[in-house]
Design a protein around this motif. Structure first.
Motif, short mmCIF file in Angstrom:
data_model
loop_
_atom_site.label_atom_id
_atom_site.label_comp_id
_atom_site.label_asym_id
_atom_site.label_seq_id
_atom_site.Cartn_x
_atom_site.Cartn_y
_atom_site.Cartn_z
N PRO A 1 0.61 -1.47 -0.52
CA PRO A 1 -0.53 -0.27 -0.48
C PRO A 1 1.23 1.28 0.30
O PRO A 1 2.40 1.27 0.91
CB PRO A 1 -1.16 -0.10 1.06
CG PRO A 1 0.09 -0.68 2.28
CD PRO A 1 0.26 -2.17 1.66
N TYR B 1 1.22 5.15 0.88
CA TYR B 1 0.36 6.58 1.67
C TYR B 1 1.20 7.56 1.03
O TYR B 1 2.30 7.69 1.26
CB TYR B 1 0.76 6.33 3.07
CG TYR B 1 -0.53 5.10 3.96
CD1 TYR B 1 -1.58 5.59 3.85
CD2 TYR B 1 0.36 3.95 3.64
CE1 TYR B 1 -2.47 4.17 4.72
CE2 TYR B 1 -0.79 3.29 3.76
CZ TYR B 1 -2.12 2.74 4.90
OH TYR B 1 -2.16 2.10 4.93
N ARG C 1 -4.04 14.87 -2.81
CA ARG C 1 -4.10 14.54 -4.55
C ARG C 1 -3.05 14.84 -5.13
O ARG C 1 -3.01 13.71 -6.28
CB ARG C 1 -5.51 14.69 -4.61
CG ARG C 1 -6.66 14.50 -3.08
CD ARG C 1 -7.95 15.66 -3.84
NE ARG C 1 -7.52 16.76 -3.51
CZ ARG C 1 -7.78 17.42 -4.05
NH1 ARG C 1 -8.53 17.91 -5.18
NH2 ARG C 1 -7.50 19.19 -4.02
N ALA D 1 -0.55 11.83 -5.21
CA ALA D 1 -0.62 10.25 -5.22
C ALA D 1 -0.79 10.47 -6.82
O ALA D 1 -0.91 8.61 -7.06
CB ALA D 1 -1.74 10.47 -5.02
N ASP E 1 -2.50 0.05 -4.92
CA ASP E 1 -3.21 0.90 -3.70
C ASP E 1 -2.59 1.46 -3.40
O ASP E 1 -1.88 1.83 -2.54
CB ASP E 1 -3.15 -0.80 -2.94
CG ASP E 1 -3.76 -0.14 -0.97
OD1 ASP E 1 -5.36 0.41 -0.99
OD2 ASP E 1 -3.73 -1.23 -0.34
N ARG F 1 -3.51 5.19 -1.08
CA ARG F 1 -4.31 5.68 -0.12
C ARG F 1 -3.88 6.93 0.57
O ARG F 1 -2.69 7.32 0.50
CB ARG F 1 -3.87 4.39 0.82
CG ARG F 1 -4.64 4.04 1.24
CD ARG F 1 -4.15 2.96 2.06
NE ARG F 1 -4.53 1.50 2.17
CZ ARG F 1 -4.45 0.26 2.55
NH1 ARG F 1 -4.98 -0.02 4.09
NH2 ARG F 1 -4.47 -1.00 2.19
N ILE F 2 -5.07 8.25 0.36
CA ILE F 2 -4.22 10.52 0.38
C ILE F 2 -4.70 10.38 2.27
O ILE F 2 -5.67 10.20 2.59
CB ILE F 2 -5.20 10.14 -1.11
CG1 ILE F 2 -4.87 9.57 -1.96
CG2 ILE F 2 -4.97 11.86 -0.76
CD1 ILE F 2 -5.77 9.95 -3.40
N LEU G 1 -2.92 9.49 9.50
CA LEU G 1 -3.58 8.54 8.73
C LEU G 1 -3.10 7.11 8.74
O LEU G 1 -3.69 6.08 8.88
CB LEU G 1 -3.25 8.88 6.76
CG LEU G 1 -3.87 7.49 6.29
CD1 LEU G 1 -5.51 7.13 6.30
CD2 LEU G 1 -3.74 8.30 4.60
N GLU H 1 -3.85 3.23 10.44
CA GLU H 1 -4.12 2.12 9.46
C GLU H 1 -3.28 1.22 9.65
O GLU H 1 -2.90 0.18 9.32
CB GLU H 1 -4.74 2.96 7.94
CG GLU H 1 -5.46 3.60 7.75
CD GLU H 1 -5.40 3.57 6.18
OE1 GLU H 1 -4.81 2.83 5.14
OE2 GLU H 1 -6.84 4.44 5.76
#
Length: 234
Positions: free
Chosen positions: A74, A76, A80, A83, A92, A94-95, A106, A110
């Motif tokens: 993943p 991170y 935006r 990303a 995968d 995540r933002i 974040l 997670e």
């Protein structure tokens, strides 16, 4: 509005084009150049996730031979734009909310205690993810794959424009770019002239070297380009 954009290329060109599309005049004087560090070595061992805090890091990672080995993890991203610049190999993504504090929040939410995070970054970093996450039991390994080199002088176009009063405002995306502008203006003897320019900043950290020079600053409600554009219409 006549706006000075000092962020590195090619992002400065994209920002300038957006400004022109919105009816403003834009001048580009990139005060940092991005250089990939070809000799960087990936820390050994396995990782549970990858973190990116800049568009430059995302682009540099896309050219690294280690990419395929990391792509199953993943990713991170701090926001935006980072990303969007990340390699397509990551399925995968995540933002976070746009700054280092939001990214750390974040990651805490997670990743479990005992997780091992690979932080892909530049030689100069605005956030220390290792320090942010150590109390949560998340270990962070730093993978420095690029550096930014400050310009040694302002462009002649910028010098003439500020002397003639043809810069109304300036966009500031990073503390280092802001500090470089303040230093080069001081060396060129035009620091006082930049007090007549309104300096629009991503954050208080970005604004700090400008405020120290006595220049007027305003801070975006969110640390994004959209946040800077919102300040233009106030």
């Amino acid at each position: 509005m006549r706006v000075l954009v000092t962020r590195p290329l090619p992002d400065a060109w994209a920002t300038a084009e957006r400004l022109r599309g919105a009816g403003h005049e834009a001048m580009v004087d990139s005060l940092l150049a991005v250089e990939a560090l070809a000799g960087a070595e990936l820390p050994p061992g396995r990782f549970d996730a990858v973190a990116l805090t800049s568009v430059n890091g995302a682009r540099a990672l896309g050219a690294r031979p280690e990419l395929q080995a990391l792509a199953g993890l993943p990713l991170y991203a701090v926001g935006r734009r980072t990303a969007a610049a990340a390699p397509d190999a990551f399925a995968d993504v995540r933002i976070a909310g746009g700054d280092g504090a939001a990214l750390a929040t974040l990651l805490r939410a997670e990743l479990p205690r005992g997780a091992r995070l690979l932080y892909v970054a530049g030689a100069d970093r605005a956030v220390d993810l290792g320090a942010e996450l150590v109390a949560d039991g998340i270990s962070t390994e730093l993978f420095v794959i690029y550096r930014t080199v400050p310009a040694t002088r302002l462009s002649m176009e910028t010098m003439v424009a500020v002397q003639e009063g043809r810069i109304d405002t300036a966009f500031h995306f990073s503390p280092r770019t802001a500090a470089t502008l303040a230093a080069r203006a001081q060396e060129a003897g035009v620091s006082a002239l930049f007090r007549h320019v309104e300096h629009l900043c991503f954050s208080a950290n970005v604004a700090a070297p400008l405020a120290a020079a006595g220049w007027p600053t305003r801070i975006a409600a969110a640390p994004t380009e959209d946040g800077l554009f919102a300040l233009l219409v106030r």
